[in-house]
Design a protein around this motif. Structure first.
Motif, mmCIF file in Angstrom:
data_model
loop_
_atom_site.group_PDB
_atom_site.id
_atom_site.type_symbol
_atom_site.label_atom_id
_atom_site.label_comp_id
_atom_site.label_asym_id
_atom_site.label_seq_id
_atom_site.Cartn_x
_atom_site.Cartn_y
_atom_site.Cartn_z
ATOM 1 N N UNK A 416 0.828 -1.199 0.000
ATOM 2 C CA UNK A 416 0.000 0.000 0.000
ATOM 3 C C UNK A 416 0.868 1.256 0.000
ATOM 4 N N UNK A 417 1.906 1.232 0.807
ATOM 5 C CA UNK A 417 2.756 2.413 0.907
ATOM 6 C C UNK A 417 3.578 2.631 -0.355
ATOM 7 N N UNK A 418 4.025 1.533 -0.949
ATOM 8 C CA UNK A 418 4.933 1.663 -2.085
ATOM 9 C C UNK A 418 4.211 1.669 -3.424
ATOM 10 N N UNK A 419 2.903 1.410 -3.412
ATOM 11 C CA UNK A 419 2.161 1.249 -4.665
ATOM 12 C C UNK A 419 2.771 0.121 -5.493
ATOM 13 N N UNK A 420 3.011 -1.009 -4.846
ATOM 14 C CA UNK A 420 3.561 -2.171 -5.539
ATOM 15 C C UNK A 420 2.603 -3.346 -5.343
ATOM 16 N N UNK A 421 2.924 -4.439 -5.997
ATOM 17 C CA UNK A 421 2.134 -5.656 -5.838
ATOM 18 C C UNK A 421 3.043 -6.816 -5.487
ATOM 19 N N UNK A 422 3.918 -6.620 -4.516
ATOM 20 C CA UNK A 422 4.926 -7.639 -4.217
ATOM 21 C C UNK A 422 4.302 -8.781 -3.423
ATOM 22 N N UNK A 423 4.780 -9.982 -3.721
ATOM 23 C CA UNK A 423 4.319 -11.129 -2.961
ATOM 24 C C UNK A 423 5.192 -11.285 -1.728
ATOM 25 N N UNK A 424 4.731 -12.122 -0.835
ATOM 26 C CA UNK A 424 5.507 -12.412 0.372
ATOM 27 C C UNK A 424 6.894 -12.931 0.002
ATOM 28 N N UNK A 425 6.928 -13.844 -0.984
ATOM 29 C CA UNK A 425 8.203 -14.445 -1.376
ATOM 30 C C UNK A 425 9.163 -13.391 -1.924
ATOM 31 N N UNK A 426 8.614 -12.477 -2.726
ATOM 32 C CA UNK A 426 9.482 -11.430 -3.293
ATOM 33 C C UNK A 426 10.074 -10.550 -2.197
ATOM 34 N N UNK A 474 12.537 3.875 -9.226
ATOM 35 C CA UNK A 474 11.969 4.329 -10.487
ATOM 36 C C UNK A 474 11.118 3.285 -11.185
ATOM 37 N N UNK A 475 11.065 2.093 -10.590
ATOM 38 C CA UNK A 475 10.205 1.074 -11.184
ATOM 39 C C UNK A 475 8.765 1.244 -10.724
ATOM 40 N N UNK A 476 8.606 1.959 -9.604
ATOM 41 C CA UNK A 476 7.269 2.093 -9.033
ATOM 42 C C UNK A 476 6.363 2.833 -10.010
ATOM 43 N N UNK A 477 5.239 2.249 -10.283
ATOM 44 C CA UNK A 477 4.246 2.917 -11.120
ATOM 45 C C UNK A 477 4.555 2.869 -12.599
ATOM 46 N N UNK A 478 5.649 2.185 -12.977
ATOM 47 C CA UNK A 478 6.016 2.176 -14.390
ATOM 48 C C UNK A 478 5.024 1.384 -15.226
ATOM 49 N N UNK A 479 4.447 0.364 -14.628
ATOM 50 C CA UNK A 479 3.526 -0.445 -15.408
ATOM 51 C C UNK A 479 2.109 0.115 -15.357
ATOM 52 N N UNK A 480 1.932 1.215 -14.607
ATOM 53 C CA UNK A 480 0.601 1.804 -14.548
ATOM 54 C C UNK A 480 0.444 2.782 -15.715
ATOM 55 N N UNK A 481 -0.770 2.817 -16.275
ATOM 56 C CA UNK A 481 -0.982 3.685 -17.429
ATOM 57 C C UNK A 481 -1.202 5.129 -17.020
ATOM 58 N N UNK A 482 -1.445 5.312 -15.738
ATOM 59 C CA UNK A 482 -1.806 6.640 -15.275
ATOM 60 C C UNK A 482 -0.595 7.562 -15.302
ATOM 61 N N UNK A 483 -0.714 8.615 -16.037
ATOM 62 C CA UNK A 483 0.309 9.639 -15.979
ATOM 63 C C UNK A 483 -0.384 10.882 -15.443
#
Lengths: 799, 350
Positions: A416-426, A474-483
């Motif tokens: 939530x804080x990082x705007x990521x979708x990391x799994x526990x394993x990652x 800099x990877x955060x939000x890169x895959x999101x289309x929202x600019x």
């Protein structure tokens, strides 16, 4: 903090370009301040490997030899005095014309014989203190090769800034560890041996007496006998020199090396100089003095922590050693101090005495007590290896073990804080790269144990930061289309406010009028059928006939306002409106923002000190000029006669490029009459949308102030009324673009002694030069040139 | 000798008495201490004095020189003080007279309010968007979930643009003067994907007969926020932040259920009357509350029309009547005063 790439590669197998390594460091949070070739490599850049192919004694001096030296491409003659000079020897050669440190090697005659270049000793090359003869290289060495390559001196040194929370990075191993985590490459640390590996090294009870364990949580002292103090081997010196540490002797070099490797300082005492052959860690006694290694004597109070022998302080703990107990060439037994000190106390003392050492710098950042045995073992290993030392006894005072609390992390919170979708394993994989270990976990929560060298990781957020650091900021939000982009038209916003403010501060009152008008509004102004202002947009269901169309100009509304205020008894009026006009453009409705202003009556109110000035065309032109200057709008003002409602000869069009952006003028008296307006009315009407279109953000760049004095000169002449001021101005300015800083029209005179069709004009010039003070001669010359140019282009009479 | 000195000093004092300025003082200085002065001449005679007396003589001369100098300096101070006092006396003026003021005009109260609103909402993270006055039925009604024959269409008497010869009547999408700035909700969502956070200020038109509180043209501010997870509390939060910034920290306010075609749930919001504090007065029409604007959560139909995923995104919208807030804030009793442009009215707003 400096490290060299070769040294770093002792711990991690990377083959990166300088740029790649810089990037890896930068995105690891280690700011790269400087990257340079190691100093030694720079100095020895021109030195090559050469072979002596001929060698005969100098005819005029016995100790000299005349050699022919093959340096790979050519054979050169060199005069050399080294006793080991002989045919076949491979050695270092520096050609003439080159520099070796501060020495400029020149082609010279030595006792009548030409010497072209120089053969060098190890000392001359800065490799060792050996100056017995020229350096001897093995027979299979390649002639013509560079010494720098042969000795692998071509190292690259990074100077990096370490943030204060990360003392673990003040170590080359620490940097390797962080890069390893960042790039996901394994480190190849060689593990050190445990102390009990050494059979002769036995624990002692009488070596260390720790009387201040709050300020010194751990003190490990090791006695090493049989130490031979000498120069360090080349590899060690190379490592230290590459990061700007001057080699001293093997023991000092080893302690510096281990400090740089682990980031934890250590110190060696000559145990024979320690009274009682033991260490007492204690607070200083008031008035005690110590002469430190910087050769200054410090007077201690009871606040400082010292390392003492049974009689006196021998070091200011963690900061600097004393001279008396320091290692010298005659030292044979040492006591190696590997310890940890309270960071606050170190900081206080270091500040108090203004001693800032590599050691205090590290200790004041809160080091880990658990690094102590590692640095001790590493140093012992090296001392055995390089100084023939024999470790015999040690004492480890570590009364209360340092324990770092485990830290938990929530997966949802992290994402939530990082705007990521990391799994526990990652997340686990990232943190394990930093040597954190999973203690316990559920689907939502992971508990980690923290490695001893990461005291900075105490809270969940600290772990989250580590995750994002390794994941990549800099990877955060890169895959999101929202600019996310701003929808605000900043230019319009800013300029609209600027315009309204400008007019407000210059005496204008803002009006807001209805968007509706009637068709007669333009008829009264005699606006022609084709004019866009007659392309009205009609309202199908108007509220009344006088509001049956949308306004195509702001002027009718303002004229109505003027009449209202005059009928209310006003004499002096300045009003403006900024707003939309609407017209039909090829059957499409257009909306444009216009700015219209009107002035009636006096330009300024009556005042006891200032004369009243009637408004005229120049009052309104001046307002527009200042306004457009503020908006950085370069425009030209030309006299025109095509507006139906402006008085002939009192009409100006404002031009920018090809476009007319507005007009200035006096309302035609015949039209004014229709409004029952007795007083002259001056107006301006500007297309704000066009200004915005042509607007460029002010590109403010400082130009150097001319430091030489500015001179003022006036030029007066009589000229035909037909010649315009703007033409004359251009002519004057064109004479010299360097010296003429400003030209101002300061006077116009018509009448007495001036021909009917002429006027007399006076211009004031400001002159200066950035090259120096202008001389009377320069000025006279310039004024002559101006007059000559004016005379050439117009008929003028100087006054 | 001493006699001579006394004479000299006496003479000096006489000269100083009549000295009036620096020029006179300079003359006196050169007369009494210069190369041709008597003291210089006396100094030159030192050679003719018997050697034993010379030191004493020299000392005496120096003393006299110092004495002369200090007399001149103190007279200089006196003159300077005198001149200073003269200047002060000369420059005594009536300080209550008016200064030379650069002319200052006035900004229209609606401009002042517009700026205040813009600044408040910019500080709350909103973009400021410009719109068109001349719109079409689609943006003013259809896209705002107000299809033809919807009862809400009759409530607002909308001005329509007359079809021209070359611009035939498009019966399905006629041009009109927007009746609400909500058109900018549609235009913004048509052209941008969320997150969206904007306000738009502009002129609207309704075919109302002009009176104290109606004008056929007036001004509104529209606000729109669309993002994932936007909820009713966000709407309440932004409006109370606005109300506090605009009317003060202690302002009381309330939400009332209401109906707008393009928001659901919809609300109107009121603030406590700042004149009577709820007692009831003419400003609040005895209700104790003053309506400030309308608001609500963006209707999913609107999202569907403009092509925004209404499952993923939610949003809120609100509208404020700027003329109304301006009138409340400045206690302007009649909306027509705003557009008369009487300088006696306008110049009250600086």
């Amino acid at each position: 903090m400096k490290f060299s790439v070769k040294w770093l590669r002792d711990y991690i197998n990377i083959d990166l370009s300088v740029e790649e390594l810089s990037d890896a460091l930068t995105f690891s949070g280690i700011e790269v301040e400087n990257v340079e070739i190691s100093p030694l490599a720079k100095e020895l850049e021109s030195v090559v490997i050469a072979r002596v192919v001929e060698c005969k004694p100098h005819p005029r001096k016995d100790s000299l030899y005349i050699c022919m030296v093959d340096e790979g491409t050519e054979v050169r003659q060199v005069v050399c005095g080294a006793p080991n000079t002989r045919i076949g020897i491979k050695t270092a050669y520096i050609p003439s014309g080159k520099h070796l440190c501060d020495l400029h090697v020149k082609k010279a005659e030595i006792k009548g014989v030409l010497s072209d270049g120089m053969l060098c000793s190890e000392q001359e090359l800065g490799l060792s203190n050996d100056h017995k003869g020229i350096i001897e290289l093995p027979g299979d060495t390649c002639v013509g090769g560079k010494i720098v390559d042969y000795f692998e001196l071509d190292d690259v040194t990074f100077d990096v800034e370490i943030t204060p929370n990360r003392p673990d990075l003040l170590a080359i191993r620490g940097i390797a560890r962080d890069i390893s985590a960042n790039l996901n490459i394994d480190t190849n640390f060689k593990e050190v041996k445990e102390l009990d590996f050494y059979p002769d090294l036995t624990p002692s009870e009488h070596l260390v007496e720790n009387l201040a364990d709050r300020l010194c949580p751990r003190y490990l002292g090791t006695v090493i006998n049989n130490v031979v103090i000498k120069e360090s081997p080349l590899w060690l010196k190379k490592r230290l020199q590459a990061i700007g540490v001057k080699p001293v002797n093997n023991v000092v070099d080893i302690s510096n090396f281990v400090m740089m490797e682990y980031g934890h300082p250590l110190h060696a005492f000559d145990i024979d100089k320690l009274s009682g052959r033991k260490i007492i860690v204690r607070k200083a006694h008031k008035g005690e003095k110590i002469e430190a290694l910087d050769h200054r004597t410090y007077s201690l109070s009871d606040q400082e922590l010292v390392i003492a022998d049974s009689e006196k302080p021998v070091a200011i703990a963690g900061i600097i050693g004393g001279v008396d107990s320091s290692i010298t060439e005659s030292t044979t037994s040492i006591l190696l101090e590997t310890a940890n000190f309270d960071y606050a106390s170190i900081r206080k003392t270091s500040k108090k005495f203004k001693i800032f050492t590599d050691s205090s710098y590290r200790f004041e950042r809160n080091l880990s007590s658990d690094t102590v045995p590692f640095i001790a073992s590493k140093a012992i290993e090296m001392i055995i290896d390089l100084c023939q030392g024999k470790p015999i006894s040690y004492q480890d005072s570590y009364p209360s073990r340092e324990i770092l609390s485990d830290v938990g992390l929530r997966i949802s919170r992290t994402n939530q804080l990082l705007a990521t979708n990391l799994t526990k394993e990652e997340i686990i994989a990232y943190l394990e790269r930093l040597q954190l270990k999973v203690i316990d976990s559920t689907d939502e929560r992971i508990k980690f144990s923290i490695p001893h060298f990461r005291k900075d990781l105490t809270r969940e957020i600290d772990l989250i930061e580590e995750v994002i650091r390794l994941y990549g900021y800099n990877r955060v939000g890169q895959d999101s289309k929202v600019v996310t982009k701003s929808l605000t038209d900043k230019k319009r916003f800013k300029i609209t406010r600027q315009i309204t403010d400008f007019l407000f501060y210059n005496g204008f009152s803002e009006a807001i009028n209805s968007s509706f008008t009637d068709k007669n509004s333009t008829e009264t102004l005699k606006i022609t059928e084709e004019d866009y202002r007659n392309s009205f947009i009609d309202i199908e269901n108007p509220i009344g006939v006088d509001s049956s169309v949308m306004r195509t100009s702001l002027l009718p509304g303002l004229l109505k306002n003027v009449m209202l205020n005059i009928s209310n008894g006003r004499e002096d009026i300045k009003m403006f409106e900024i707003g939309k006009i609407y017209y039909d453009c090829h059957d499409k409705p257009e909306e444009k923002v216009f700015l219209t202003g009107v002035i009636v009556g006096n330009n300024n109110p009556k005042h006891w000190q200032i004369n009243v000035h009637n408004s005229d065309i120049f009052s309104v032109k001046g307002i527009v000029q200042s306004l457009l200057d503020c908006l950085n709008k370069r425009v030209t003002y030309i006299a025109t006669e095509n507006s139906s409602y402006l008085q002939k000869g009192q009409e100006i069009k404002i031009i920018s490029g090809e476009k007319i952006i507005g007009e200035i003028g006096k309302l035609d008296p015949l039209i004014a009459k229709k409004f029952d307006l007795q007083q002259p009315l001056y107006l301006f009407d500007i297309n704000v949308d066009l200004i915005l279109e042509l607007y460029r953000e002010k590109d403010l760049v400082y130009t150097e102030v001319v430091r030489y004095p500015e001179v003022e000169r006036d030029i007066s002449f009589i000229v035909s009324k037909k010649i315009s001021h703007s033409n004359l101005l251009d002519t004057i300015k064109s004479v010299d673009t360097d010296y003429i800083k400003e030209v101002r029209l300061i006077d116009q005179f018509k009448g007495k002694n001036i021909p009917e069709d002429c006027r007399s004009l006076t211009y004031r010039l400001k002159l200066s030069s950035s090259a120096g003070t202008l001389t009377d001669n320069d000025i006279q010359q310039l004024m002559n040139n101006i007059f000559a140019k004016l005379s050439a282009e117009y008929t003028i009479n100087k006054r | 000798m001493n006699r001579e000195f006394d004479d000299l000093l006496h003479e000096l004092k006489q000269s100083l008495k009549i000295a009036e300025n620096d020029y006179d003082l300079n003359n006196i200085r050169s007369q009494f201490l210069g190369k041709k002065s008597r003291i210089s001449k006396m100094m030159k005679q030192i050679g003719s004095i018997e050697p034993a007396k010379r030191p004493l003589f020299g000392k005496k001369i120096n003393e006299i020189k110092q004495q002369i100098d200090s007399l001149i300096v103190s007279r200089a101070d006196e003159i300077e003080q005198h001149q200073y006092e003269e200047t002060l006396a000369k420059e005594q003026v009536d300080l209550t007279m008016p200064g030379v003021q650069p002319p200052v005009g006035s900004l229209h109260p609606l401009t002042l309010m517009r700026r205040e609103l813009e600044d408040i909402f910019i500080s709350l993270g909103f973009d400021v968007v410009e719109g068109y006055d001349i719109e079409d039925e689609y943006h003013n009604f259809d896209a705002l979930n107000t299809p033809e024959n919807h009862p809400a269409r009759n409530e607002m008497d909308t001005f329509y643009i007359k079809a021209s010869n070359t611009r035939p009547k498009q019966s399905n999408n006629r041009l009109l003067l927007r009746s609400q700035t909500s058109t900018m909700q549609v235009r913004t969502m048509e052209n941008n994907q969320p997150p969206i956070k904007m306000v738009s200020i502009g002129r609207c038109y309704r075919n109302d007969k002009p009176d104290k509180s109606h004008s056929p043209f007036f001004h509104q501010m529209e606000g729109l926020t669309v993002d994932e997870g936007i909820n009713f509390l966000d709407l309440r939060d932004i409006l109370i932040k606005f109300a506090r910034l605009m009317f003060g920290e202690s302002i009381q306010w309330r939400f009332r259920p209401h109906y707008f075609p393009f928001t659901e749930p919809s609300a109107e919001f009121d603030i406590r009357c700042f004149k009577c504090y709820g007692e009831g007065c003419s400003i609040c029409k005895q209700s104790g509350w003053i309506e400030i604007g309308g608001a609500g959560m963006v209707d999913t139909n609107v999202f569907d029309i403009v092509g925004i995923d209404s499952e993923k995104y939610t949003g809120y919208a609100f509208g404020l009547g700027i003329d109304r807030i301006t009138m409340l804030k400045y206690r302007i009793p009649d909306i027509r005063l705003l557009f008369e442009n009487d300088l006696r009215f306008l110049e009250q707003f600086r």
